[in-house]
Design a protein around this motif. Sequence first.
Motif, short mmCIF file in Angstrom:
data_model
loop_
_atom_site.label_atom_id
_atom_site.label_comp_id
_atom_site.label_asym_id
_atom_site.label_seq_id
_atom_site.Cartn_x
_atom_site.Cartn_y
_atom_site.Cartn_z
N GLY A 46 0.81 -1.21 0.00
CA GLY A 46 0.00 0.00 0.00
C GLY A 46 0.84 1.25 0.00
O GLY A 46 0.51 2.24 -0.66
N GLY A 47 1.95 1.22 0.73
CA GLY A 47 2.84 2.38 0.76
C GLY A 47 3.50 2.64 -0.57
O GLY A 47 3.64 3.79 -1.00
N ALA A 48 3.89 1.59 -1.27
CA ALA A 48 4.53 1.75 -2.58
C ALA A 48 3.53 2.30 -3.59
O ALA A 48 3.84 3.23 -4.35
N ILE A 49 2.34 1.74 -3.61
CA ILE A 49 1.32 2.22 -4.54
C ILE A 49 0.89 3.63 -4.17
O ILE A 49 0.69 4.49 -5.03
N GLY A 50 0.75 3.90 -2.86
CA GLY A 50 0.37 5.24 -2.41
C GLY A 50 1.43 6.28 -2.73
O GLY A 50 1.11 7.40 -3.13
N ALA A 51 2.69 5.92 -2.57
CA ALA A 51 3.77 6.86 -2.89
C ALA A 51 3.80 7.16 -4.39
O ALA A 51 4.03 8.30 -4.79
N ALA A 52 3.56 6.15 -5.21
CA ALA A 52 3.51 6.37 -6.66
C ALA A 52 2.36 7.31 -7.00
O ALA A 52 2.51 8.22 -7.83
N GLY A 53 1.20 7.12 -6.35
CA GLY A 53 0.06 8.00 -6.58
C GLY A 53 0.33 9.42 -6.11
O GLY A 53 -0.06 10.39 -6.76
N LEU A 54 1.00 9.54 -4.97
CA LEU A 54 1.33 10.86 -4.43
C LEU A 54 2.23 11.63 -5.40
O LEU A 54 1.96 12.78 -5.73
N TYR A 55 3.30 10.97 -5.87
CA TYR A 55 4.22 11.65 -6.78
C TYR A 55 3.58 11.93 -8.13
O TYR A 55 3.88 12.95 -8.77
N ALA A 56 2.69 11.04 -8.58
CA ALA A 56 1.99 11.30 -9.84
C ALA A 56 1.09 12.52 -9.70
O ALA A 56 1.05 13.37 -10.60
N ASN A 57 0.37 12.63 -8.59
CA ASN A 57 -0.51 13.78 -8.40
C ASN A 57 0.27 15.07 -8.18
O ASN A 57 -0.16 16.14 -8.62
N LEU A 58 1.40 15.00 -7.51
CA LEU A 58 2.23 16.20 -7.36
C LEU A 58 2.73 16.68 -8.71
O LEU A 58 2.79 17.87 -8.98
N SER A 59 3.08 15.74 -9.57
CA SER A 59 3.52 16.09 -10.91
C SER A 59 2.37 16.69 -11.73
O SER A 59 2.55 17.68 -12.43
N LEU A 60 1.20 16.08 -11.62
CA LEU A 60 0.03 16.59 -12.35
C LEU A 60 -0.39 17.98 -11.85
O LEU A 60 -0.86 18.80 -12.64
N ALA A 61 -0.23 18.22 -10.55
CA ALA A 61 -0.63 19.52 -10.00
C ALA A 61 0.19 20.66 -10.58
O ALA A 61 -0.28 21.79 -10.64
N ARG A 62 1.40 20.38 -11.01
CA ARG A 62 2.28 21.41 -11.57
C ARG A 62 2.14 21.57 -13.08
O ARG A 62 2.73 22.46 -13.67
N LYS A 63 1.37 20.69 -13.72
CA LYS A 63 1.20 20.75 -15.18
C LYS A 63 0.27 21.90 -15.56
O LYS A 63 -0.64 22.24 -14.83
N PRO A 64 0.49 22.50 -16.72
CA PRO A 64 -0.37 23.60 -17.16
C PRO A 64 -1.65 23.10 -17.83
O PRO A 64 -1.87 23.30 -19.02
N LEU A 65 -2.48 22.43 -17.06
CA LEU A 65 -3.77 21.93 -17.54
C LEU A 65 -4.87 22.82 -16.98
O LEU A 65 -4.68 23.53 -16.00
N GLY A 66 -6.04 22.71 -17.55
CA GLY A 66 -7.19 23.42 -17.00
C GLY A 66 -7.57 22.83 -15.65
O GLY A 66 -7.27 21.67 -15.35
N THR A 67 -8.25 23.62 -14.85
CA THR A 67 -8.59 23.19 -13.50
C THR A 67 -9.48 21.95 -13.49
O THR A 67 -9.24 21.01 -12.73
N SER A 68 -10.50 21.93 -14.35
CA SER A 68 -11.41 20.78 -14.35
C SER A 68 -10.70 19.52 -14.85
O SER A 68 -10.90 18.43 -14.31
N VAL A 69 -9.86 19.65 -15.86
CA VAL A 69 -9.10 18.50 -16.37
C VAL A 69 -8.16 17.98 -15.29
O VAL A 69 -8.07 16.77 -15.03
N LYS A 70 -7.47 18.90 -14.64
CA LYS A 70 -6.54 18.52 -13.59
C LYS A 70 -7.27 17.83 -12.44
O LYS A 70 -6.79 16.82 -11.90
#
Length: 98
Positions: A46-70
Amino acid sequence: MSHTPDLGSNSLSKPDPWAKFRGLAWWQLVLSIAPIILLPIGGAIGGAIGAAGLYANLSLARKPLGTSVKLFVMLGVVLGSYLGYFLAAGVLYNLLKG
């Protein structure tokens, strides 16, 4: 005599562990941290999968996407993390209990 500088308190050698979280909106923080809740639920898997999800979402949060898409993509990562954990745990349980 030459003076040796004290490099022990050099701020360049100690990166800020919270820098990735700074500047995000509250909903981005919540969606970024949500997958790591798998750590106490699922241990190492769970920690490995959760850490991957955390880093994926942190990366997505910094992307220049629209708010609803993000928002929807980050929600998908959270749901995918939980689904992936329960799928992995179910497969592992069935393999071990046979």
